[in-house]
Structures are given as structure tokens and as C-alpha cells.
Scaffold this motif. Sequence first.
Motif, mmCIF file in Angstrom:
data_model
loop_
_atom_site.group_PDB
_atom_site.id
_atom_site.type_symbol
_atom_site.label_atom_id
_atom_site.label_comp_id
_atom_site.label_asym_id
_atom_site.label_seq_id
_atom_site.Cartn_x
_atom_site.Cartn_y
_atom_site.Cartn_z
ATOM 1 N N ASP A 16 3.917 14.441 10.703
ATOM 2 C CA ASP A 16 4.316 13.333 9.826
ATOM 3 C C ASP A 16 5.665 13.550 9.145
ATOM 4 N N THR A 17 6.309 14.690 9.401
ATOM 5 C CA THR A 17 7.688 14.836 8.907
ATOM 6 C C THR A 17 8.632 13.931 9.703
ATOM 7 N N GLU A 18 8.152 13.387 10.823
ATOM 8 C CA GLU A 18 8.977 12.469 11.615
ATOM 9 C C GLU A 18 8.806 11.015 11.163
ATOM 10 N N ALA A 19 7.996 10.795 10.138
ATOM 11 C CA ALA A 19 7.789 9.436 9.632
ATOM 12 C C ALA A 19 9.096 8.866 9.091
ATOM 13 N N THR A 20 9.275 7.569 9.244
ATOM 14 C CA THR A 20 10.447 6.923 8.640
ATOM 15 C C THR A 20 10.059 6.133 7.398
ATOM 16 N N CYS A 21 8.760 6.011 7.124
ATOM 17 C CA CYS A 21 8.317 5.417 5.855
ATOM 18 C C CYS A 21 8.419 6.482 4.762
ATOM 19 N N GLN A 22 8.857 6.078 3.594
ATOM 20 C CA GLN A 22 8.942 6.985 2.456
ATOM 21 C C GLN A 22 7.598 7.011 1.734
ATOM 22 N N ASP A 23 7.111 8.193 1.416
ATOM 23 C CA ASP A 23 5.836 8.241 0.697
ATOM 24 C C ASP A 23 6.020 8.131 -0.816
ATOM 25 N N THR A 24 7.268 7.981 -1.268
ATOM 26 C CA THR A 24 7.542 7.847 -2.710
ATOM 27 C C THR A 24 7.659 6.391 -3.139
ATOM 28 N N PHE A 25 7.597 5.456 -2.197
ATOM 29 C CA PHE A 25 7.698 4.035 -2.508
ATOM 30 C C PHE A 25 6.567 3.287 -1.819
ATOM 31 N N PRO A 26 6.058 2.223 -2.420
ATOM 32 C CA PRO A 26 5.014 1.427 -1.750
ATOM 33 C C PRO A 26 5.539 0.828 -0.453
ATOM 34 N N ILE A 27 4.616 0.549 0.450
ATOM 35 C CA ILE A 27 4.946 -0.041 1.746
ATOM 36 C C ILE A 27 4.414 -1.473 1.763
ATOM 37 N N ASP A 28 5.280 -2.430 2.072
ATOM 38 C CA ASP A 28 4.866 -3.835 2.170
ATOM 39 C C ASP A 28 4.337 -4.116 3.575
ATOM 40 N N ILE A 29 3.223 -4.828 3.635
ATOM 41 C CA ILE A 29 2.697 -5.305 4.915
ATOM 42 C C ILE A 29 3.077 -6.785 5.012
ATOM 43 N N LEU A 30 4.012 -7.096 5.874
ATOM 44 C CA LEU A 30 4.515 -8.484 5.970
ATOM 45 C C LEU A 30 3.464 -9.394 6.613
ATOM 46 N N THR A 65 14.224 2.519 -7.658
ATOM 47 C CA THR A 65 13.011 1.886 -8.182
ATOM 48 C C THR A 65 12.756 0.531 -7.529
ATOM 49 N N GLN A 66 13.740 0.014 -6.795
ATOM 50 C CA GLN A 66 13.601 -1.314 -6.198
ATOM 51 C C GLN A 66 13.508 -1.257 -4.670
ATOM 52 N N ARG A 67 13.415 -0.074 -4.123
ATOM 53 C CA ARG A 67 13.478 0.054 -2.666
ATOM 54 C C ARG A 67 12.314 -0.671 -1.995
ATOM 55 N N THR A 68 12.636 -1.396 -0.922
ATOM 56 C CA THR A 68 11.639 -2.135 -0.160
ATOM 57 C C THR A 68 11.531 -1.525 1.232
ATOM 58 N N GLN A 69 10.312 -1.352 1.699
ATOM 59 C CA GLN A 69 10.102 -0.898 3.076
ATOM 60 C C GLN A 69 8.907 -1.644 3.654
ATOM 61 N N TRP A 70 9.036 -2.001 4.932
ATOM 62 C CA TRP A 70 8.017 -2.784 5.625
ATOM 63 C C TRP A 70 7.374 -1.923 6.696
ATOM 64 N N LEU A 71 6.042 -1.921 6.753
ATOM 65 C CA LEU A 71 5.364 -1.182 7.820
ATOM 66 C C LEU A 71 5.698 -1.829 9.157
ATOM 67 N N LYS A 128 0.838 -1.202 0.000
ATOM 68 C CA LYS A 128 0.000 0.000 0.000
ATOM 69 C C LYS A 128 0.871 1.249 0.000
ATOM 70 N N ASP A 129 0.330 2.328 -0.538
ATOM 71 C CA ASP A 129 1.025 3.611 -0.479
ATOM 72 C C ASP A 129 0.850 4.234 0.901
ATOM 73 N N TYR A 130 1.790 5.099 1.268
ATOM 74 C CA TYR A 130 1.742 5.776 2.567
ATOM 75 C C TYR A 130 0.393 6.454 2.767
ATOM 76 N N GLY A 131 -0.050 7.176 1.740
ATOM 77 C CA GLY A 131 -1.292 7.937 1.856
ATOM 78 C C GLY A 131 -2.510 7.077 2.116
ATOM 79 N N VAL A 132 -2.518 5.869 1.592
ATOM 80 C CA VAL A 132 -3.649 4.955 1.782
ATOM 81 C C VAL A 132 -3.710 4.493 3.240
ATOM 82 N N ILE A 133 -2.550 4.151 3.796
ATOM 83 C CA ILE A 133 -2.498 3.696 5.192
ATOM 84 C C ILE A 133 -2.841 4.857 6.125
ATOM 85 N N GLU A 134 -2.264 6.006 5.850
ATOM 86 C CA GLU A 134 -2.525 7.186 6.677
ATOM 87 C C GLU A 134 -4.011 7.529 6.667
ATOM 88 N N LEU A 135 -4.627 7.496 5.491
ATOM 89 C CA LEU A 135 -6.047 7.834 5.367
ATOM 90 C C LEU A 135 -6.929 6.850 6.130
#
Length: 206
Positions: free
Chosen positions: A192-206, A167-173, A131-138
Motif C-alpha cells: 500500500d505504499t504504492e497507493a496514490t490516495c492520501q490517508d491524511t485526507f478524506p476520499i470522496d466517492i463521486l 486542509t481543503q485537499r480533494t481526492q476522488w476514489l 470516507k477515510d482511506y482506512g475505512v475503504i481498505e478495511l
Amino acid sequence: MGSYEYFKFVVQWPPAHCRVRKCTPQALQQKIYTIHGLWPSNYSKAVVYNCPGSSFQNPAPPLEAKLKISWPNLERPNDAMFWALEWDRHGKCSEQTFTQTQYFNRAHEIWVGKNITDILQRASILSGRQKDYGVIELAVRSKTQKTPLLRCEQPKQKPTQKPTQPTQRTQWLHEVVLCWDYHAKNMIDCDDTEATCQDTFPIDIL
């Protein structure tokens, strides 16, 4: 070091936590967001921790039973060891507001009242999804009316590996943060400037 202005209530997703840290067998089976901590914080972003205060006392049995569900130690079999660490590092800094019992009880109440597991499941933000950052935040904001903060972990790269291409960056919520006022009674918007998730890459939910 004892002054604070608001609280960060932090829950963690065990599958992500255990991907980067050594966890107990029980933690590896956890599929609910559990408490990491209730952290006195301030707007200057200066850290508030390790304040003088009362020594940790194991909670009374009724509260202890609740905390074993909402606030387990993912890395050690001893839950109280984790609670003691969080009290010594963070909880003492709010002792002008809460006794130790009130502090742990309030954290549990928030966990029950703002059920992040349920909120995200209802929004189809589930294991195996991206999911994108904005989707989870919303999803969180629509249920709480306040802006949360998302924290992510990334795979540790081996020293011999070339840096991952953007283009290959992986991040896990890993964690969802809800912010509360000085008395932890009313939710407020997180920065939300203190977030460590990037809003430019999708976030994987493991």
C-alpha cells in the motif's frame, strides 16, 4: 521486460474516471467498478510492459459478451480497442502463463469473484459519501482477507489558481487494486505504499 512476479488486478470507478477524462455517453451512466487491467508486476517496482508476444485477436463471442460488461472502454465506443491496448501493453508480459483467451477470461473471473462494487456498497461506501482511506481498505480487506491498494484522482487546478491549502485537499476514489500471485490463482497483500490516495485526507466517492 518479460519477467514478472505477481499481478495487479485493477478496477476503476467510472464517475471518477470520467471527471478527469473524456468518456462516452454510456460510460457516464456506469455505476459499477469496471476492469482497467490485469497487470504483470514485480516487487522492485520496475515497470513490466510492452513485451514481445502474440498479436491481439478479438475474443470469441461468449467471452466478448462478458468483457463488454466487465471491461468496457470508457473513453471510446470500441471496447476491443481497449482490450487490444491492455493486451499489447500488459497481457503479453504474462504469455508464459496465460494465452490471450486465458488472460481475459481470468480477469473476468476475478471481477465476478471479488465484486468490488458489491463489497463497497455493503459497507455503505457509495456515491456522494466521503470516507477515510482506512475505512475503504478495511471494507475490502474484511471480504478478501488481503490488503488492497487505493488509487485516487485529484481535481486539476487552473494555472492561475493558488495551490490548494492542505486542509481543503480533494481526492476522488478512482481505482481499487487487488494483488494476485504469479499464476493469478491466490490473492496476496498489495504494497500500500504504492497507493496514490492520501490517508491524511478524506476520499470522496463521486
